[in-house]
Design a protein around this motif. Structure first.
Motif, PDB file in Angstrom:
ATOM      1  N   GLY A   7       0.704  -1.044  -0.166  1.00 48.49           N
ATOM      2  CA  GLY A   7      -0.066  -0.015  -0.010  1.00 48.49           C
ATOM      3  C   GLY A   7       0.820   1.296  -0.102  1.00 48.49           C
ATOM      4  N   ILE A   8       0.380   2.418  -0.577  1.00 48.53           N
ATOM      5  CA  ILE A   8       1.075   3.663  -0.467  1.00 48.53           C
ATOM      6  C   ILE A   8       1.465   4.172   0.863  1.00 48.53           C
ATOM      7  CG2 ILE A   8       0.256   4.315  -2.745  1.00 48.53           C
ATOM      8  CD1 ILE A   8      -1.383   6.344  -1.120  1.00 48.53           C
ATOM      9  N   ASP A   9       2.284   4.976   1.260  1.00 50.23           N
ATOM     10  CA  ASP A   9       3.128   5.480   2.429  1.00 50.23           C
ATOM     11  C   ASP A   9       1.611   6.052   3.089  1.00 50.23           C
ATOM     12  OD1 ASP A   9       4.475   5.551   0.336  1.00 50.23           O
ATOM     13  OD2 ASP A   9       6.219   6.346   1.823  1.00 50.23           O
ATOM     14  N   ALA A  11      -0.978   4.091   4.582  1.00 46.86           N
ATOM     15  CA  ALA A  11      -2.013   3.069   4.230  1.00 46.86           C
ATOM     16  C   ALA A  11      -2.425   2.542   5.636  1.00 46.86           C
ATOM     17  CB  ALA A  11      -1.928   2.410   3.104  1.00 46.86           C
ATOM     18  N   GLY A  12      -1.364   2.322   6.503  1.00 48.15           N
ATOM     19  CA  GLY A  12      -1.668   1.542   7.602  1.00 48.15           C
ATOM     20  C   GLY A  12      -1.011   0.115   7.615  1.00 48.15           C
ATOM     21  N   LYS A  13      -0.116   0.094   6.775  1.00 42.20           N
ATOM     22  CA  LYS A  13       0.568  -1.307   6.618  1.00 42.20           C
ATOM     23  C   LYS A  13       1.232  -1.728   8.105  1.00 42.20           C
ATOM     24  CE  LYS A  13       3.313   0.125   3.692  1.00 42.20           C
ATOM     25  NZ  LYS A  13       2.630   1.352   3.508  1.00 42.20           N
ATOM     26  N   SER A  14       2.021  -0.930   8.613  1.00 42.27           N
ATOM     27  CA  SER A  14       2.904  -1.294   9.978  1.00 42.27           C
ATOM     28  C   SER A  14       1.655  -1.408  11.171  1.00 42.27           C
ATOM     29  CB  SER A  14       3.591  -0.142  10.324  1.00 42.27           C
ATOM     30  OG  SER A  14       4.551   0.166   9.308  1.00 42.27           O
ATOM     31  N   ILE A 140      -2.921  13.002   4.541  1.00 42.99           N
ATOM     32  CA  ILE A 140      -3.380  13.787   5.843  1.00 42.99           C
ATOM     33  C   ILE A 140      -3.010  12.908   7.004  1.00 42.99           C
ATOM     34  CG2 ILE A 140      -5.556  14.128   6.865  1.00 42.99           C
ATOM     35  CD1 ILE A 140      -6.564  14.654   4.196  1.00 42.99           C
ATOM     36  N   ARG A 141      -3.040  11.612   6.713  1.00 40.63           N
ATOM     37  CA  ARG A 141      -2.693  10.725   7.881  1.00 40.63           C
ATOM     38  C   ARG A 141      -1.312  11.067   8.417  1.00 40.63           C
ATOM     39  NH1 ARG A 141      -4.750   4.667   6.829  1.00 40.63           N
ATOM     40  NH2 ARG A 141      -6.895   5.044   6.905  1.00 40.63           N
ATOM     41  N   LYS A 142      -0.289  11.196   7.340  1.00 39.18           N
ATOM     42  CA  LYS A 142       1.183  11.404   7.474  1.00 39.18           C
ATOM     43  C   LYS A 142       1.339  12.723   8.402  1.00 39.18           C
ATOM     44  CE  LYS A 142       4.117   9.027   6.178  1.00 39.18           C
ATOM     45  NZ  LYS A 142       4.458   7.487   6.662  1.00 39.18           N
ATOM     46  N   PHE A 143       0.592  13.857   7.814  1.00 36.78           N
ATOM     47  CA  PHE A 143       0.552  15.265   8.528  1.00 36.78           C
ATOM     48  C   PHE A 143       0.482  14.905  10.110  1.00 36.78           C
ATOM     49  CE2 PHE A 143      -0.129  17.323   4.463  1.00 36.78           C
ATOM     50  CZ  PHE A 143       1.007  17.578   4.208  1.00 36.78           C
ATOM     51  N   SER A 144      -0.693  14.250  10.109  1.00 34.10           N
ATOM     52  CA  SER A 144      -1.056  14.161  11.652  1.00 34.10           C
ATOM     53  C   SER A 144      -0.157  13.276  12.386  1.00 34.10           C
ATOM     54  CB  SER A 144      -2.579  13.703  11.727  1.00 34.10           C
ATOM     55  OG  SER A 144      -2.697  12.613  11.258  1.00 34.10           O
ATOM     56  N   GLU A 145       0.311  12.284  11.854  1.00 36.13           N
ATOM     57  CA  GLU A 145       1.180  11.479  12.454  1.00 36.13           C
ATOM     58  C   GLU A 145       2.580  12.162  12.850  1.00 36.13           C
ATOM     59  OE1 GLU A 145       3.266   8.439   9.847  1.00 36.13           O
ATOM     60  OE2 GLU A 145       3.042   7.065  11.530  1.00 36.13           O
ATOM     61  N   LYS A 146       3.118  13.003  11.831  1.00 35.40           N
ATOM     62  CA  LYS A 146       4.177  13.873  12.340  1.00 35.40           C
ATOM     63  C   LYS A 146       4.111  15.035  12.799  1.00 35.40           C
ATOM     64  CE  LYS A 146       7.101  11.483   8.721  1.00 35.40           C
ATOM     65  NZ  LYS A 146       7.997  11.398   7.743  1.00 35.40           N
ATOM     66  N   MET A 160      11.162   9.409  -0.648  1.00 36.73           N
ATOM     67  CA  MET A 160      10.093   8.968  -1.537  1.00 36.73           C
ATOM     68  C   MET A 160       8.610   9.695  -1.304  1.00 36.73           C
ATOM     69  SD  MET A 160      11.352   6.299  -3.002  1.00 36.73           S
ATOM     70  CE  MET A 160      10.142   5.551  -3.761  1.00 36.73           C
ATOM     71  N   GLU A 161       8.485   9.968   0.030  1.00 38.25           N
ATOM     72  CA  GLU A 161       7.162  10.774   0.404  1.00 38.25           C
ATOM     73  C   GLU A 161       7.162  12.210  -0.397  1.00 38.25           C
ATOM     74  OE1 GLU A 161       6.795   9.275   4.767  1.00 38.25           O
ATOM     75  OE2 GLU A 161       7.431  11.034   4.613  1.00 38.25           O
ATOM     76  N   SER A 162       8.302  12.734  -0.685  1.00 40.65           N
ATOM     77  CA  SER A 162       8.245  14.176  -1.466  1.00 40.65           C
ATOM     78  C   SER A 162       7.883  13.931  -2.944  1.00 40.65           C
ATOM     79  CB  SER A 162       9.651  14.565  -1.253  1.00 40.65           C
ATOM     80  OG  SER A 162      10.032  14.504  -0.046  1.00 40.65           O
ATOM     81  N   ASP A 189      -9.939  -2.175   2.300  1.00 39.55           N
ATOM     82  CA  ASP A 189     -10.215  -0.601   2.324  1.00 39.55           C
ATOM     83  C   ASP A 189      -9.411   0.110   3.534  1.00 39.55           C
ATOM     84  OD1 ASP A 189     -11.050   1.954   2.321  1.00 39.55           O
ATOM     85  OD2 ASP A 189     -13.135   1.458   2.132  1.00 39.55           O
ATOM     86  N   ALA A 190      -8.542   0.961   3.153  1.00 39.38           N
ATOM     87  CA  ALA A 190      -7.811   1.442   4.285  1.00 39.38           C
ATOM     88  C   ALA A 190      -8.431   2.373   4.908  1.00 39.38           C
ATOM     89  CB  ALA A 190      -6.415   1.417   3.605  1.00 39.38           C
ATOM     90  N   GLY A 191      -9.390   2.830   4.455  1.00 42.13           N
ATOM     91  CA  GLY A 191     -10.583   3.965   5.160  1.00 42.13           C
ATOM     92  C   GLY A 191     -11.207   3.382   6.443  1.00 42.13           C
ATOM     93  N   ASP A 192     -11.313   1.821   6.314  1.00 38.98           N
ATOM     94  CA  ASP A 192     -12.255   1.223   7.529  1.00 38.98           C
ATOM     95  C   ASP A 192     -11.235   1.455   8.937  1.00 38.98           C
ATOM     96  OD1 ASP A 192     -13.924   0.632   5.766  1.00 38.98           O
ATOM     97  OD2 ASP A 192     -13.088  -1.665   5.665  1.00 38.98           O
ATOM     98  N   GLU A 193     -11.878   1.379   9.960  1.00 40.22           N
ATOM     99  CA  GLU A 193     -11.348   1.377  11.243  1.00 40.22           C
ATOM    100  C   GLU A 193     -10.092   0.350  11.228  1.00 40.22           C
ATOM    101  OE1 GLU A 193     -11.725   3.211  14.110  1.00 40.22           O
ATOM    102  OE2 GLU A 193     -12.628   4.525  12.593  1.00 40.22           O
ATOM    103  N   PRO A 194      -9.069   0.654  12.070  1.00 38.20           N
ATOM    104  CA  PRO A 194      -8.083  -0.365  11.965  1.00 38.20           C
ATOM    105  C   PRO A 194      -8.498  -1.920  12.693  1.00 38.20           C
ATOM    106  CG  PRO A 194      -7.235   1.615  12.986  1.00 38.20           C
ATOM    107  CD  PRO A 194      -8.705   1.810  12.611  1.00 38.20           C
ATOM    108  N   GLN A 195      -9.330  -1.941  13.574  1.00 36.12           N
ATOM    109  CA  GLN A 195      -9.731  -3.187  14.092  1.00 36.12           C
ATOM    110  C   GLN A 195     -10.549  -3.826  13.184  1.00 36.12           C
ATOM    111  OE1 GLN A 195      -8.766  -4.427  16.897  1.00 36.12           O
ATOM    112  NE2 GLN A 195      -9.848  -6.371  16.568  1.00 36.12           N
TER     113      GLN A 195
END
Ligand SMILES: Nc1ncnc2c1ncn2[C@@H]1O[C@H](COP(=O)(O)OP(=O)(O)OP(=O)(O)O)[C@@H](O)[C@H]1O
Ligand SMILES: [Mg+2]
Length: 225
Positions: A7-9, A11-14, A140-146, A160-162, A189-195
């Motif tokens: 998945g792209i950076d 996406a929730g892989k880790s 948006i996820r990456k922004f809030s993460e960092k 890569m992210e740039s 669908d990576a937009g679903d809740e993690p659980q």
């Protein structure tokens, strides 16, 4: 058994790799999780080269560095672990090369197929989970993460992210082509809740992982490149 996440950076892989490892270990399985690029001393040095944003790298150079890192990891760690009947979970594998360097950077797909076969020693994942998200939502996820404000500094992102939204759109479309043409892919669908995503993953893996004594599916088999 070899399980990969793609998945792209952002996406929730880790997030999912961590949850799956915990779940499988609680079931009594021996599990090793690894991320690409990296995983050995040499491969981690290559990772630093690839992701440090100050270096310019040509697309071919990038491809060969990712592939060199993969060869180190496959031969030194993944193959011996699979031979011990352990479950190996990979956060990215050669499908990332096809999606990023092929569809994203525009390198020849046939060349990539051959290089992927070499760098992985023909090893094929038993199952590949693709977490699908739009590049905009991932950013948006990456922004809030960092904790980066939306009017962000480009220097806060890794090399890569740039690469820009259009690049990530091509990568996403490349992944979708892989999903359509490879049976081992499972689209989530990576937009679903993690659980919720986790529950779908363990459902898909149930036939293979519910019983610790079960034989691994087909990690011994070689990819038909
Ligand atoms: N399903 C989800 N819904 C909402 N947020 C999520 C979800 N999964 C992960 N996140 C959050 O999104 C961010 C990115 O997740 P994560 O690090 O797992 O993605 P990744 O695919 O591993 O990214 P990278 O490729 O950059 O390593 C994290 O802050 C994480 O907490
Ligand atoms: Mg990650």
């Amino acid at each position: 058994m070899l399980i990969t996440f793609e998945g792209i950076d952002g996406a929730g892989k880790s997030t999912q790799v961590k949850k799956l490892k915990k779940f499988l270990m609680e079931k009594g399985h021996e599990v090793l999780t690894l991320r690409e690029p990296g995983g050995t001393i040499v491969a981690e040095k290559i990772r630093d080269l690839l992701l440090a944003s100050k270096h310019d790298i040509t697309p071919i150079g990038e491809l060969l560095l990712f592939s060199a890192s993969r060869a180190e990891l496959v031969q030194n760690i993944i193959v011996p672990e699979l031979q011990q009947n352990r479950i190996v979970i990979l956060d990215r594998f050669y499908d990332s090369t096809t999606a990023y360097q092929g569809y994203g950077r525009g390198l020849d797909l046939e060349t990539l197929r051959q290089i992927n076969a070499i760098s992985s020693f023909g090893l094929k994942p038993d199952v590949t989970f693709f977490l699908d998200i739009s590049p905009e939502d991932a950013l948006i996820r990456k922004f809030s993460e960092k904790s980066i404000p939306l009017a962000f500094e480009q220097s806060e992102l890794d090399r890569m992210e740039s690469s820009g939204l259009a690049f990530y759109q091509r990568v996403r479309e490349g992944y979708m082509k892989l999903v359509e043409t490879n049976e081992r892919f499972i689209l989530l669908d990576a937009g679903d809740e993690p659980q919720e995503i986790h529950n779908k993953i363990i459902q898909k893996l149930a036939p293979f992982c519910s019983n610790k004594q079960k034989k691994p599916m087909q990690s011994e088999k070689r990819e038909k490149f």
